[in-house]
Design a protein around this motif. Structure first.
Motif, PDB file in Angstrom:
ATOM      1  N   HIS A 106      22.504  23.849  26.841  1.00 15.05           N
ATOM      2  CA  HIS A 106      21.589  23.867  25.711  1.00 15.05           C
ATOM      3  C   HIS A 106      21.094  25.297  25.508  1.00 15.05           C
ATOM      4  O   HIS A 106      20.626  25.939  26.450  1.00 15.05           O
ATOM      5  CB  HIS A 106      20.400  22.950  26.009  1.00 15.05           C
ATOM      6  N   ARG A 214      20.835  20.055  17.645  1.00 16.66           N
ATOM      7  CA  ARG A 214      20.911  20.664  18.980  1.00 16.66           C
ATOM      8  C   ARG A 214      21.969  21.768  18.986  1.00 16.66           C
ATOM      9  O   ARG A 214      23.073  21.580  18.479  1.00 16.66           O
ATOM     10  CB  ARG A 214      21.246  19.605  20.033  1.00 16.66           C
ATOM     11  N   TRP A 216      24.402  24.314  21.204  1.00 14.16           N
ATOM     12  CA  TRP A 216      25.115  24.383  22.470  1.00 14.16           C
ATOM     13  C   TRP A 216      25.683  25.788  22.685  1.00 14.16           C
ATOM     14  O   TRP A 216      25.985  26.493  21.723  1.00 14.16           O
ATOM     15  CB  TRP A 216      26.286  23.398  22.477  1.00 14.16           C
TER      16      TRP A 216
END
Length: 233
Positions: A106, A214, A216
């Motif tokens: 993350h 999100r 990455w």
């Protein structure tokens, strides 16, 4: 590399990284410690030139004269014994062969989804993390590189490192399913996990699009096998 080359994968899990390589015509041996994961990989890779071995990489012993062109690990390398992994990879490769590994982490870019900083207060209240203002979260391009570790092994020379960054949008339940695959959440006490997932659902369902964005990051490491005459072989 060419179709027909032999590959060894460390920790294939269900075979997500294995499948696209198998489709290119490589002969792949996968070492997977989890019996359930190994069974799922066999199902997912049925019909491919792939052999799934249900064993730990540290204990696995290749057959005599075994030599592959590439040893690779997709997110599993960090779980291998650091005192063993480079030597075992070196022993499994032909002269001039390569080791490649990467992970998926993350990362937190400027302009990223504020949900993650907001939800950190819930993690902290449950005793599962620090407050958001005390977290040194990595930005894209800032993930740890293992060049020094590779070269300190004395068995490999790092020849290529590259950072990759991408973004995915998850619907509420898809995000919960993602969290259920993370070891930290799996090991969480049931009451804590239930409380956390309830809070996540409540917050995301209040959003108009009922989703979370999100980011990455990954660092691909490629290393070439060095020759150590008279030491191992």
């Amino acid at each position: 590399m060419h179709a027909g080359d032999r590959l060894l994968e460390v920790g294939c899990a269900t075979g997500k990284a294995t499948l696209p390589l198998a489709k290119r015509g490589f002969k792949i041996t996968c070492i997977e410690l989890g019996a359930g994961l190994a069974a799922a990989a066999r199902q997912n890779l049925r019909g491919m030139d792939v052999d799934i071995v249900n064993q730990s990489f540290e204990e696995w012993q290749p057959e005599a004269e075994y030599a592959c062109d590439l040893v690779f690990a997709a997110t599993a390398w960090k779980w291998m014994d650091p005192d063993v992994r480079y030597l075992k990879a070196w022993q499994s490769l032909r002269p001039g062969g390569h080791l490649a590994f990467w992970s998926a982490e993350h990362v937190f870019p400027d302009g990223g989804d504020p949900f993650f900083r907001d939800i950190q207060a819930v993690y902290h209240a449950l005793g599962e993390g620090r407050p958001a203002d005390q977290n040194d979260w990595p930005r894209p391009g800032e993930l740890r590189e293992y060049r020094y570790e590779i070269e300190q092994s004395g068995l490999f020379e790092a020849v290529h490192l590259r950072h990759f960054d991408w973004e995915r949008v998850y619907a509420v339940e898809a995000y919960i399913q993602l969290l259920e695959t993370f070891s930290g959440h799996i090991l969480m006490e049931t009451r804590k996990r239930d409380k956390l997932f309830h809070e996540i659902r409540e917050r995301l369902n209040r959003r108009s699009d009922k989703s979370v964005r999100r980011h990455w990051g990954a660092v691909l490491h490629v290393a070439r096998r060095k020759e150590r005459h008279g030491l191992w072989g």
